[in-house]
Design an enzyme around this catalytic site. Sequence first.
Site, PDB file in Angstrom:
ATOM      1  N   ASP A 109       5.675   9.784   2.047  1.00  0.00           N
ATOM      2  CA  ASP A 109       5.140   8.483   2.448  1.00  0.00           C
ATOM      3  C   ASP A 109       5.922   7.981   3.660  1.00  0.00           C
ATOM      4  O   ASP A 109       7.151   8.132   3.725  1.00  0.00           O
ATOM      5  CB  ASP A 109       5.273   7.487   1.297  1.00  0.00           C
ATOM      6  CG  ASP A 109       4.641   6.141   1.615  1.00  0.00           C
ATOM      7  OD1 ASP A 109       3.425   6.008   1.424  1.00  0.00           O
ATOM      8  OD2 ASP A 109       5.373   5.234   2.048  1.00  0.00           O
ATOM      9  N   ASN A 150       2.441  -1.702  11.378  1.00  0.00           N
ATOM     10  CA  ASN A 150       1.158  -2.376  11.555  1.00  0.00           C
ATOM     11  C   ASN A 150       1.335  -3.859  11.866  1.00  0.00           C
ATOM     12  O   ASN A 150       0.647  -4.411  12.732  1.00  0.00           O
ATOM     13  CB  ASN A 150       0.297  -2.205  10.300  1.00  0.00           C
ATOM     14  CG  ASN A 150      -0.403  -0.861  10.242  1.00  0.00           C
ATOM     15  OD1 ASN A 150      -0.743  -0.283  11.275  1.00  0.00           O
ATOM     16  ND2 ASN A 150      -0.611  -0.347   9.047  1.00  0.00           N
ATOM     17  N   HIS A 177      -2.435  -2.554  14.486  1.00  0.00           N
ATOM     18  CA  HIS A 177      -3.050  -1.419  13.794  1.00  0.00           C
ATOM     19  C   HIS A 177      -3.374  -0.259  14.735  1.00  0.00           C
ATOM     20  O   HIS A 177      -3.409   0.897  14.310  1.00  0.00           O
ATOM     21  CB  HIS A 177      -4.311  -1.878  13.051  1.00  0.00           C
ATOM     22  CG  HIS A 177      -3.999  -2.698  11.832  1.00  0.00           C
ATOM     23  ND1 HIS A 177      -3.684  -2.139  10.619  1.00  0.00           N
ATOM     24  CD2 HIS A 177      -3.915  -4.036  11.653  1.00  0.00           C
ATOM     25  CE1 HIS A 177      -3.446  -3.085   9.727  1.00  0.00           C
ATOM     26  NE2 HIS A 177      -3.571  -4.260  10.332  1.00  0.00           N
ATOM     27  N   ASP A 212      -2.343   3.471  13.857  1.00  0.00           N
ATOM     28  CA  ASP A 212      -3.194   4.663  13.878  1.00  0.00           C
ATOM     29  C   ASP A 212      -2.578   5.749  14.750  1.00  0.00           C
ATOM     30  O   ASP A 212      -2.594   6.946  14.403  1.00  0.00           O
ATOM     31  CB  ASP A 212      -4.588   4.309  14.394  1.00  0.00           C
ATOM     32  CG  ASP A 212      -5.409   3.530  13.384  1.00  0.00           C
ATOM     33  OD1 ASP A 212      -4.984   3.430  12.215  1.00  0.00           O
ATOM     34  OD2 ASP A 212      -6.479   3.024  13.766  1.00  0.00           O
ATOM     35  N   GLU A 260      -0.838   6.089   4.160  1.00  0.00           N
ATOM     36  CA  GLU A 260       0.240   6.695   4.951  1.00  0.00           C
ATOM     37  C   GLU A 260       0.951   7.798   4.171  1.00  0.00           C
ATOM     38  O   GLU A 260       2.101   8.118   4.443  1.00  0.00           O
ATOM     39  CB  GLU A 260       1.234   5.637   5.402  1.00  0.00           C
ATOM     40  CG  GLU A 260       1.942   4.886   4.297  1.00  0.00           C
ATOM     41  CD  GLU A 260       1.224   3.610   3.869  1.00  0.00           C
ATOM     42  OE1 GLU A 260       1.903   2.716   3.333  1.00  0.00           O
ATOM     43  OE2 GLU A 260      -0.006   3.499   4.071  1.00  0.00           O
TER      44      GLU A 260
END
Length: 297
Positions: free
Chosen positions: A169, A177, A182, A186, A212
């Site tokens: 993770d 974010n 965002h 990405d 994630e």
Amino acid sequence: MDAFAENTARFVAELDAATEAHMDWTRRVLRCAVLRSSPGDDVLADDAHCRCRFGRWFGQQRVAFERVDADATARLFAAHERMHGAVRTLCSALLAGAPGRAEELDAFEQTQAALVADLGRLKTQILENCARSDPLTGLPLRHRLESEFERCRAQARRNAQWLVVMLADVDHFKQVNDQQGHAVGDQALRHLAGVLRGAARGGEPLFRYGGEEFLVLLQAADRDAAEQAAERLLQALRDAPMPLSGGAALALRLSAGLARAGADEAMAAVVERADRAMYEVKRNGRDGWRWDRDDRH
């Protein structure tokens, strides 16, 4: 359209164009048979299968084809070369005023049919893989995981190896974010997937498990080898911060849990144990890996 879908669409369009070019090549062969006109070096040269448009494009894209189906790619490559050999013999005889042989014509027809069939199957697989892959990172999604898990477990058993699930993770991803937006989030996931893909070796299929989270199936000779593989993947990310605008860089880190798959253990149970170990890493400083407690012996 996202970048991965665009790349797939472009690849399929190039495949169609290269295949159509071979149809034009076939028409030139027919003119040679009827009019005794030279069809060109991409028919008559010894390496004609590398000179035709399809051959040049296929040579450039062979690795991409092999990722989809290595066996079908090998058959396609061999059929294309044999087809060129048969046509070269036919056209050379015709241009010399000699009759063509039926066996060469049969070989051409059979290899062309095999070529078209394998191209059709590969195109279908490419489109299916697109639908089964994460559009953001290009990685396979978790619904393909179970079949790959069983395949890897059988392979590990044959090779007297361990199969280890590594579930990782991204650390502090919510902050990325929240603070960077965002779009950068990405970009970070794409960057991370690219780094892991580059660091993974044969026998280490990589999946985007969700959000994630990323999952790797490690086939390792023993505990030490599995630990070295996990550390290699985490270190690759430490060594590759993501460039940001203005010359800044974003350091990305992973917390990972490891669980060895039992001989008959359900995949969901192994993933659950890896998840449990991963959260222990989160609670103890992040940026590292840890075995599930059932495997600490």
